[in-house]
Scaffold this active site. Structure first.
Site, PDB file in Angstrom:
ATOM      1  N   ASP A  51      14.617  99.446  19.439  1.00 59.53           N
ATOM      2  CA  ASP A  51      13.803  99.369  18.279  1.00 59.53           C
ATOM      3  C   ASP A  51      13.017 100.385  18.024  1.00 59.53           C
ATOM      4  O   ASP A  51      12.478 101.172  19.000  1.00 59.53           O
ATOM      5  CB  ASP A  51      13.031  98.033  18.324  1.00 59.53           C
ATOM      6  N   PRO A  80      -8.209  92.781   7.628  1.00 61.64           N
ATOM      7  CA  PRO A  80      -8.142  94.401   7.249  1.00 61.64           C
ATOM      8  C   PRO A  80      -8.952  95.319   7.785  1.00 61.64           C
ATOM      9  O   PRO A  80      -8.974  96.611   7.937  1.00 61.64           O
ATOM     10  CB  PRO A  80      -8.332  94.323   5.545  1.00 61.64           C
ATOM     11  N   ARG A 104       9.424  87.860  19.602  1.00 59.70           N
ATOM     12  CA  ARG A 104      10.766  88.196  19.765  1.00 59.70           C
ATOM     13  C   ARG A 104      10.952  88.959  20.964  1.00 59.70           C
ATOM     14  O   ARG A 104      12.171  89.325  21.358  1.00 59.70           O
ATOM     15  CB  ARG A 104      10.968  89.101  18.540  1.00 59.70           C
ATOM     16  N   GLU A 128     -14.012  85.449   1.875  1.00 59.77           N
ATOM     17  CA  GLU A 128     -14.442  86.803   2.398  1.00 59.77           C
ATOM     18  C   GLU A 128     -14.422  87.058   3.783  1.00 59.77           C
ATOM     19  O   GLU A 128     -14.706  88.074   4.468  1.00 59.77           O
ATOM     20  CB  GLU A 128     -15.765  86.984   1.775  1.00 59.77           C
TER      21      GLU A 128
HETATM   22  N1  LIG Z   1      -4.318  93.766   6.425  1.00 58.42           N
HETATM   23  C1  LIG Z   1      -4.465  92.804   7.384  1.00 58.42           C
HETATM   24  O1  LIG Z   1      -4.059  92.626   8.581  1.00 58.42           O
HETATM   25  C2  LIG Z   1      -5.161  91.445   6.635  1.00 58.42           C
HETATM   26  C3  LIG Z   1      -5.354  90.456   7.253  1.00 58.42           C
HETATM   27  C4  LIG Z   1      -6.081  89.669   6.005  1.00 58.42           C
HETATM   28  N2  LIG Z   1      -6.077  90.294   5.184  1.00 58.42           N
HETATM   29  O2  LIG Z   1      -5.519  91.738   5.423  1.00 58.42           O
END
Ligand SMILES: NC(=O)c1ccno1
Length: 244
Positions: A170, A86, A155, A113
């Site tokens: 696309d 993330p 793809r 984590e």
């Molecule tokens: N938002 C993401 O890419 C992600 C990867 C692992 N957890 O969240």
């Protein structure tokens, strides 16, 4: 293209045996290898995590198994390591197009984590490493994000899609759809529950259909993604395009 995926949940990637990607693998267009990180552990519990230095909740993935796994998987110098997280840079269609041109991608799926940060640091000394996020939300691990990126990337490989033109049209595709989402689509019957297909689509006037589709794409983009409209170069739009 070769893709290696390292995860403590290799069964997560069974979907890569299905549909277009499954056929691409069978035909030899795509070579995918999924590895269980625990194969590179040496204790009887196959330990892959430990408590974080500095304290705090959760567990961190140990560097040793990852180091050995990457050493084993990344034979050639041309591999590119992708770490879904993330905290990574946002994944966009342009990234899928860029990465579709690579010869060897390795996806490292973190859990808990995350992976000890020295793993990416050590890998970066011998290959490109990209930390990539598929969106501003947190998953339980990198596996789902890897599936998303592998699908978006593969793809685009020549021969995977039945009609390569569909990729050009696309949403977000380079070559004319940057900052645009696709408009509505229709198929037979021409009337369904009293809903008519827009007559322009039955006109046979391809130029007019193309213009109508572009207009509908602009309208849908303005409605659903005003952020993309704001990012469009001014010369590409007239006032009407900004209205829904
Ligand atoms: N938002 C993401 O890419 C992600 C990867 C692992 N957890 O969240």
């Amino acid at each position: 293209m070769r893709i290696d995926i390292i995860s403590i949940f290799p069964d997560y990637f069974a979907p890569l045996d299905l549909s277009l990607i499954g056929r691409a693998r069978t035909s030899g267009l795509l070579d995918v290898h999924v590895h269980d990180l625990r194969s590179w552990t040496h204790d009887r519990h196959n330990t892959v995590d430990d408590t974080p230095y500095g304290g705090g909740p959760g567990m961190v993935m140990k560097p040793e198994p990852w180091g050995e796994a990457l050493d084993s998987v990344i034979g050639d110098a041309s591999a590119r390591l992708i770490l879904p997280t993330p905290s990574g840079r946002p994944f966009r269609q342009a990234d899928a197009e860029r990465l579709a041109g690579e010869g060897h991608l390795v996806f490292g799926c973190g859990r808990y984590e995350g992976i000890d940060s020295r793993v990416a640091q050590d890998a970066a000394a011998r290959m490109p490493v990209e930390e990539i996020s598929i969106g501003d939300y947190v998953l339980n691990g990198g596996e789902s994000a890897t599936l998303v990126m592998v699908e978006a990337i593969t793809r685009l490989l020549p021969g995977v899609l039945g009609n390569k033109e569909s990729a050009v049209q696309d949403s977000f595709a380079s070559g004319g759809m940057e900052n645009l989402v696709e408009g509505p689509v229709y198929t037979k019957p021409a009337t369904w529950r009293g809903h008519e297909v827009p007559p322009i689509l039955l006109s046979g006037n391809h130029g007019a259909v193309d213009r109508w589709r572009r207009d509908q794409a602009l309208r849908k983009t303005a409605r659903n993604r005003p952020d993309l409209v704001a990012a469009m170069p001014e010369e590409g739009l007239d006032r009407r395009d900004r209205e829904v």
